[in-house]
Enzyme design. Structure first.
Site, PDB file in Angstrom:
ATOM      1  N   GLU A   1       0.722  -1.354  -0.059  1.00  0.00           N
ATOM      2  CA  GLU A   1       0.024   0.010   0.022  1.00  0.00           C
ATOM      3  C   GLU A   1       0.960   1.095  -0.085  1.00  0.00           C
ATOM      4  O   GLU A   1       0.873   2.236   0.722  1.00  0.00           O
ATOM      5  CB  GLU A   1      -0.855  -0.195   1.251  1.00  0.00           C
TER       6      GLU A   1
ATOM      7  N   GLU B   1      -6.815  -7.271  -0.418  1.00  0.00           N
ATOM      8  CA  GLU B   1      -7.123  -7.332   1.056  1.00  0.00           C
ATOM      9  C   GLU B   1      -8.622  -7.108   0.996  1.00  0.00           C
ATOM     10  O   GLU B   1      -9.221  -5.869   0.799  1.00  0.00           O
ATOM     11  CB  GLU B   1      -6.538  -6.524   1.789  1.00  0.00           C
TER      12      GLU B   1
HETATM   13  C1  GLA Z   1      -4.098  -2.438   5.413  1.00  0.00           C
HETATM   14  C2  GLA Z   1      -2.482  -3.042   5.283  1.00  0.00           C
HETATM   15  C3  GLA Z   1      -2.674  -4.345   6.245  1.00  0.00           C
HETATM   16  C4  GLA Z   1      -3.339  -4.210   7.302  1.00  0.00           C
HETATM   17  C5  GLA Z   1      -4.606  -3.962   7.159  1.00  0.00           C
HETATM   18  C6  GLA Z   1      -5.687  -3.467   8.427  1.00  0.00           C
HETATM   19  O1  GLA Z   1      -4.686  -2.470   4.456  1.00  0.00           O
HETATM   20  O2  GLA Z   1      -2.107  -3.650   4.258  1.00  0.00           O
HETATM   21  O3  GLA Z   1      -1.322  -4.750   6.228  1.00  0.00           O
HETATM   22  O4  GLA Z   1      -2.767  -3.219   8.236  1.00  0.00           O
HETATM   23  O5  GLA Z   1      -4.921  -2.554   6.496  1.00  0.00           O
HETATM   24  O6  GLA Z   1      -5.513  -4.550   9.190  1.00  0.00           O
END
Ligand code: GLA
Length: 780
Positions: free
Chosen positions: A187, A261
């Site tokens: 990210e 995700e």
């Molecule tokens: C983000 C991150 C993950 C985690 C989630 C929340 O998207 O990429 O590593 O921190 O948020 O759990």
């Protein structure tokens, strides 16, 4: 757009159903994986990735097979796993791949169980993990800039990725292993836009021997930031797949769509309500993705536990609980939940030809233990190591210490009433004068000063600082722990002096320190270790009941189970049966404040949703602030568009101010509530300002009982959580005001508002609004 086609040697393979054993040993037929025009292709055939995230370090190694079998039984064909750099390189150049860090073994077990693997080696991983996975020793270099092209950082990154390639490269599908794809960074768009930086990491992975497709993940609103044609993009979202994939199609006109995700629940932070996901919406969004033929990874399918010192903290500073249950389909202790069975039912309807789903593994038995009273006590300040001397207090990294606690001691001159103040304390400091606790310093509330009474003689000042896990998100990952000097004494008579000549006691709470503790009779109201031995005839899983303890750590037979804190919401600690042995088991508890009763007991079920705000020693009460908007002219007023997309608004001209106030006048659903998922402020060139040192100066209302609607959610960088005004025991009307304190006057030219995410009918989406910026928006 050049398609990522990688044809692997196995062209010989004729069409056959998906084999259940993914890849296999070097002499079994090789499989191929590629990214096609429309789909992922496994052995040249359409492959819909049904993936779930599991973190090996968050699962007792003895249970890796159990949890992976459960994931397969739920209907997954792939697991996704982060690597945490700080776990694999605890010291520069020293690598660790055994025990809980044996990532290769984790991948091999997945392969044996018929699961493919998507690997996310970092170097940055986020994941509510200590410093987002970065090793603390990077911070020994005062001005290092992580996640940039800082050569000192990149040099360390390359060494680490080379090692990852050495250990895990041979487990790529191209070599007969289960690894299909590898993620670059994590990210990054939330942090920067530097595509060259991303390119450098991509090259480092290629140089480390990775030949499978490399990809990058981002939330919808940051897909273009740092985007590169040669890194396959996936999008992360917690709901509304249609909008998420629409945003992805804007940068990926061709190729398979994947959600990197997809959140079934969320993580917990100490002092805020326990998070649970909306199962109906989760299943509906999953079915939408299955039907659409898109791929996805459920973050987390099994969260597990953040053992040891590995918990992180959300920004600005919301420390994460050690339970990482995440309301995931497979619970912290590996139990199938209602969500598990519903997902299994759903997936059963979307299996690819040749795919099967085994029966779920049996649930591991549990047991009650105790209660037993711990009678041996070793006060922390009577078990101090040799001190270092320093003219001024520095952060623990400067004393070559990564985790645990640190005690700073100096002489306190006699004199009148005074205020002791540090520049900052990361994270919780206890102030003792001649052994008597006089106050607490609390980073959550930016409370870095305590009052000291008149002193007739020179005394001994102790400041015991606990590091609660480094922030894992944003620029705040540069999170140096301990006392940030100078430390000043300001007497009521106006005299101020900087305290000097300190003794520094490093308390890493590691094995070496724990084995030399000197025990004696109980001492309730001070930082101390407590020990007891428990007889267990048949070791089974249990949940240590920590409700008579205050705050600290637990070790069982040397295993560091992680943190506890009586404010909740987590009140029990998962103790895996394999970490107990038949016969005597040593239970060691460090309570930094002292138990109400030193009881050790194990329950048959966890307690993860019990908040006890009355026990919070410095409950984050919003400081009594007077809002001074009457005299202020709104800089901007208007209506936000309905829906979930981020909205960027420019001011007629840039303004300087320390405070930014968003005022909601009405909501799109006509109800009295306001909510904000994320606020960004923009500088004159349209770039987001760093959130470092931002705090909430004022908020008229926030829901803190029925859900975690705390105001900090609007500035923590995560769009999956949100500030929400009260709706539980009251529903105050608009206007609602949220005032950010930027820490100093800044030049602001606009802002971005991310509405609450989720389905169309969720409440709080602001319609009419007014915005104010200035230095005098609040009065004390
Ligand atoms: C983000 C991150 C993950 C985690 C989630 C929340 O998207 O990429 O590593 O921190 O948020 O759990």
């Amino acid at each position: 757009m050049k398609l990522h086609r990688i044809i692997v040697l196995s062209a010989l393979l004729s069409f056959q159903p998906i084999t259940e054993v993914c890849g296999g040993t070097t002499d079994s037929p090789r499989h191929s994986f590629s990214i096609g025009e429309d789909d992922f292709l496994l052995d040249g055939r359409r492959f819909q990735i049904r993936c779930g995230e599991v973190h090996a370090p968050r699962v007792p190694r003895e249970y890796w097979r159990h949890r992976l079998q459960m994931s397969k039984a739920m209907g997954l064909n792939t697991v996704c796993a982060y690597l945490f750099w700080n776990m694999h390189e605890p010291r520069p150049g020293q690598f660790e791949w055994s025990g809980q860090a044996d990532a290769a073994e984790f991948c091999r077990i997945a392969q044996e169980l018929g699961l493919w693997v998507i690997l996310r080696p970092g170097p940055y991983s986020c994941a509510e993990w200590e410093m987002g996975g970065f090793p603390w020793w990077l911070l020994k270099q005062e001005d290092i800039q992580l996640r940039t092209r800082d050569s000192r950082y990149l040099e360390a990154v390359k060494r680490y990725l080379k090692e990852v390639g050495r250990v895990l490269g041979q487990l790529q599908i191209t070599k007969g292993g289960p690894i299909l794809m590898v993620q670059v960074e994590n990210e990054y768009g939330f942090f920067g836009k530097d595509a060259t930086y991303m390119g450098g990491l991509r090259q480092a992975l290629l140089d480390s021997g990775f030949e499978v497709p490399l990809f990058a993940c981002n939330p919808p609103q940051h897909l273009r930031d740092g985007f590169r044609q040669d890194l396959f993009p996936v999008v992360n979202f917690g709901s509304d797949p249609a909008s998420g994939f629409k945003a992805l199609r804007e940068i990926l006109p061709k190729g398979p769509l994947m959600c990197g995700e997809f959140y079934p629940g969320w993580f917990d932070t100490w002092g805020a309500p326990h998070h649970t996901g909306n199962t109906t919406r989760y299943l509906a969004d999953l079915e939408y993705m299955l039907k659409a033929g898109t791929s996805f990874s459920i973050y987390m399918v099994h969260g597990g536990t953040t053992f040891g010192f590995w918990t992180g903290a959300d920004r600005p500073f919301k420390p994460d609980t050690s339970s990482y249950d995440y309301d995931a389909p497979i619970s912290e202790a590996g139990w199938p939940t209602e969500k598990f069975y519903k997902t299994r039912e759903l997936f059963a309807r979307y299996l690819l030809p040749g795919e099967t789903m085994p029966e779920p593994a049996t649930k591991n038995p549990v047991m009650r233990i105790g209660p037993a009273e711990a009678m041996e006590c070793a006060p922390l300040r009577e078990n101090l190591p040799t001190a270092l001397k320093d003219s001024k207090p520095r952060t623990m990294e400067q004393y070559d210490q990564g985790y645990g606690c640190i005690l700073y001691r100096t002489a306190l001159p006699m004199g009148p009433e005074a205020t002791l103040e540090a520049a900052a304390v990361h994270d919780i400091g206890q102030v003792f004068v001649d052994g008597k606790r006089l106050g607490i310093l609390d980073r959550r509330a930016s409370k870095f000063s305590v009052g000291l009474p008149r002193r007739e003689t020179t005394g001994t000042l102790d400041v015991l600082v606990e590091a609660m896990g480094r922030v894992n998100f944003g620029a705040e990952v540069h999170d140096r722990k301990g006392l940030h000097g100078p430390v000043k004494l300001s007497a009521v008579n106006g005299q101020t002096a900087e305290l000097a000549d300190w003794q520094i006691f490093s308390l890493p709470l590691d094995g070496a320190m724990l084995k030399n503790l000197r025990f004696g009779p109980p001492r309730l109201h001070e930082p101390a270790f407590w020990r007891t031995f428990l007889r267990v005839d048949e070791p089974r899983d249990t949940f240590l009941d920590m409700r008579t303890w205050t705050k600290g750590f637990v070790w069982v037979n040397g295993h560091n189970l992680g943190r506890f804190w009586s404010i909740g919401p987590q009140q029990t600690m998962y103790l895996p049966g394999p970490w107990l042995k038949q016969g005597e088991n040593e239970i060691l508890i460090l309570d930094l404040f002292g138990p109400t009763q030193p009881l050790v007991a194990g329950l048959e079920a966890p307690i993860l949703n019990q908040l006890r705000p009355e026990l919070d020693f410095a409950r984050v009460k919003r400081p009594q602030i007077r809002l001074q908007l009457d005299a202020a002219e709104p800089l901007l007023k208007g209506s936000f568009a309905p829906g979930t997309s981020m909205q960027e608004l420019k001011f007629p001209h840039s303004v300087n101010g320390r405070y930014f106030c968003l005022e909601s006048v009405s909501a799109h659903d006509g109800k009295p509530y306001a909510a904000v998922a994320e606020l960004e402020l923009l500088d004159v060139s349209g770039n987001p300002l760093s959130h470092e040192s931002w705090t909430i100066a004022y908020v008229d209302s926030e829901e803190r009982e029925r859900e975690d609607g705390t105001a900090e959610n609007a500035i923590d960088g995560q769009t999956a959580n949100f500030w929400h005004t009260q709706w539980g025991s009251a529903s105050p009307p608009h206007p609602h005001r949220l005032v950010l304190d930027l820490g100093q006057s800044r030049s602001i030219a606009g802002f971005r508002y991310v509405p609450r995410q989720g389905a169309a009918d969720v409440g709080g989406r602001i319609k009419e609004y007014r915005v104010y910026v200035g230095d005098n928006l609040i009065g004390r």
